[in-house]
Scaffold this active site. Structure first.
Site, PDB file in Angstrom:
ATOM      1  N   HIS A 147      -8.698 -39.454 -22.790  1.00  0.00           N
ATOM      2  CA  HIS A 147      -8.390 -40.353 -21.670  1.00  0.00           C
ATOM      3  C   HIS A 147      -6.887 -40.467 -21.454  1.00  0.00           C
ATOM      4  CE1 HIS A 147     -12.400 -41.925 -23.080  1.00  0.00           C
ATOM      5  NE2 HIS A 147     -12.644 -41.639 -21.828  1.00  0.00           N
TER       6      HIS A 147
ATOM      7  N   GLY B   8     -17.790 -43.502 -19.912  1.00  0.00           N
ATOM      8  CA  GLY B   8     -17.065 -43.398 -18.651  1.00  0.00           C
ATOM      9  C   GLY B   8     -17.204 -41.997 -18.088  1.00  0.00           C
ATOM     10  N   GLU B   9     -16.479 -41.717 -17.029  1.00  0.00           N
ATOM     11  CA  GLU B   9     -16.696 -40.467 -16.295  1.00  0.00           C
ATOM     12  C   GLU B   9     -16.470 -39.216 -17.130  1.00  0.00           C
ATOM     13  OE1 GLU B   9     -13.721 -39.270 -13.371  1.00  0.00           O
ATOM     14  OE2 GLU B   9     -12.601 -41.085 -13.868  1.00  0.00           O
ATOM     15  N   PHE B  10     -15.550 -39.268 -18.111  1.00  0.00           N
ATOM     16  CA  PHE B  10     -15.272 -38.060 -18.886  1.00  0.00           C
ATOM     17  C   PHE B  10     -16.429 -37.706 -19.809  1.00  0.00           C
ATOM     18  CE2 PHE B  10     -10.957 -39.761 -17.964  1.00  0.00           C
ATOM     19  CZ  PHE B  10     -10.643 -38.804 -17.014  1.00  0.00           C
ATOM     20  N   GLY B  11     -17.194 -38.708 -20.213  1.00  0.00           N
ATOM     21  CA  GLY B  11     -18.387 -38.430 -21.002  1.00  0.00           C
ATOM     22  C   GLY B  11     -19.374 -37.583 -20.217  1.00  0.00           C
TER      23      GLY B  11
END
EC number: 2.-.-.-
Length: 340
Positions: free
Chosen positions: A66, A115-118
């Site tokens: 992140h 979150g979005e990166f997951g």
């Protein structure tokens, strides 16, 4: 109105691994350095890098992936130290859910992510294993991955071994089931990374704050180092002091999570160069970083000797897995002694 108070934003509500930060406050280590700290909690963990990068907060905590993505998206932040080194991170699930060690067993399942990166990570893995993102249902859970698995809202979800996996193990114990029924498909193995460093938890700074206040950052890190040394020297005593200040953590689950976090605490606080190189490459592979991206970290504010990096990181990961399993079984505080 101006203030000399330094604002520091946690990456989540207070957890066992935040202990060095709160003890640096309660034991007066920040005060010894002439610092006035305000430790803040986010209502949404996904806001942390944006708030720090925009200058609304001076410093804080965030995972490596992140931290890299934040700067690439125009939020100028830099890692100045490490808190939690390479905690095992992966897709958590319960035995009997229809999920196995075969990644393709996730087809048709509901998979939770923080979150979005997951989601980006899972999507990339589906391609690697001959699947499509449409082959699973993504569910954004925030920090409630274990809770959602227990409630049946998802079949599996991304979490870390020393936090969400312990939560699942405690649930299983109450059901009369073995803790070993909590399983993890480690992302570092699935993605052939060779390290779990993308989830290393870092101390990060707003770049403008760092530029204007280098001495304050050095003093902050001295106080954190003193608190970390205190925790590592006497973890039981340190915990008693922590829960006196944060009584909400005075429970069996938090204590077991703390035991499992203990081996991951960075004793030197140094950013590990090899880890940053690997995760920067991983970020480019995920297309969240441009090809020419330069890693945003520095060790120049740490005023003690830098340790040598481990010679065989894969062997270190293998030994850590054995160590953490032993910690789960015995419930002890032990650090892993790695071969040179």
């Amino acid at each position: 109105m101006s203030t000399d108070k330094i604002t520091f934003l946690l990456n989540w509500q207070p957890t066992p691994y935040h202990i060095p930060i709160f003890l640096a406050q309660t034991k007066g280590y920040f005060k010894e350095q002439g610092l006035d700290m305000a430790i803040l909690e986010p209502t949404n963990p996904s806001d942390v890098t944006e708030l720090i990068g925009s200058g609304k907060v001076d410093m804080g905590l965030k995972a490596m992936i992140h931290t890299l993505a934040a700067k690439a998206r125009g939020f100028p932040v830099t890692s100045v130290a490490s808190l939690l080194d390479e905690p095992f991170t992966g897709v958590l699930y319960l035995k009997g859910s229809g999920i196995t060690e075969d990644f393709q067993s996730l087809k048709g399942k509901k998979i939770g992510y923080v979150g979005e990166f997951g989601k980006i990570q899972i999507d990339e893995l589906t391609k690697h294993y001959g699947m499509k993102p449409e082959d699973y249902t993504a569910v954004r859970c925030g920090m409630n991955v274990a809770k959602y698995i227990i409630e049946g809202k998802i079949d599996a979800g991304i979490g870390i071994e020393c936090m969400q996996q312990v939560e699942l193990e405690e649930y299983l114990a109450k059901q009369g089931r073995p803790a070993s029924d909590a399983k993890m498909l480690r992302i570092d193995k699935l993605a052939c990374l060779g390290c779990c460093c993308f989830c290393t938890v870092l101390y990060i700074c707003n770049d403008e704050f760092l530029k204007k206040n280098p001495e304050k950052v050095r003093k902050f890190l001295k106080a954190i180092k003193k608190a970390t040394d205190y925790v590592l020297a006497d973890p039981v005593k340190a915990w008693k002091e922590y829960i006196d200040f944060k009584p909400r953590l005075n429970n069996d689950l938090s204590y077991k999570q703390y035991q499992r976090c203990y081996a991951y605490f960075s004793s030197s606080l140094y950013n590990v160069h090899r880890d940053w190189k690997k995760v920067t490459g991983y970020g480019k592979r995920l297309a969240i970083l441009p090809p020419d991206y330069v890693s945003n970290y520095t060790n120049e504010y740490l005023s003690w000797p830098e340790p040598e990096e481990v010679s065989d990181p894969l062997e270190a990961q293998r030994l850590m897995a054995i160590h953490q399993e032993k910690c789960r079984q015995e419930g002890t505080f032990k650090r892993l002694a790695l071969p040179a």
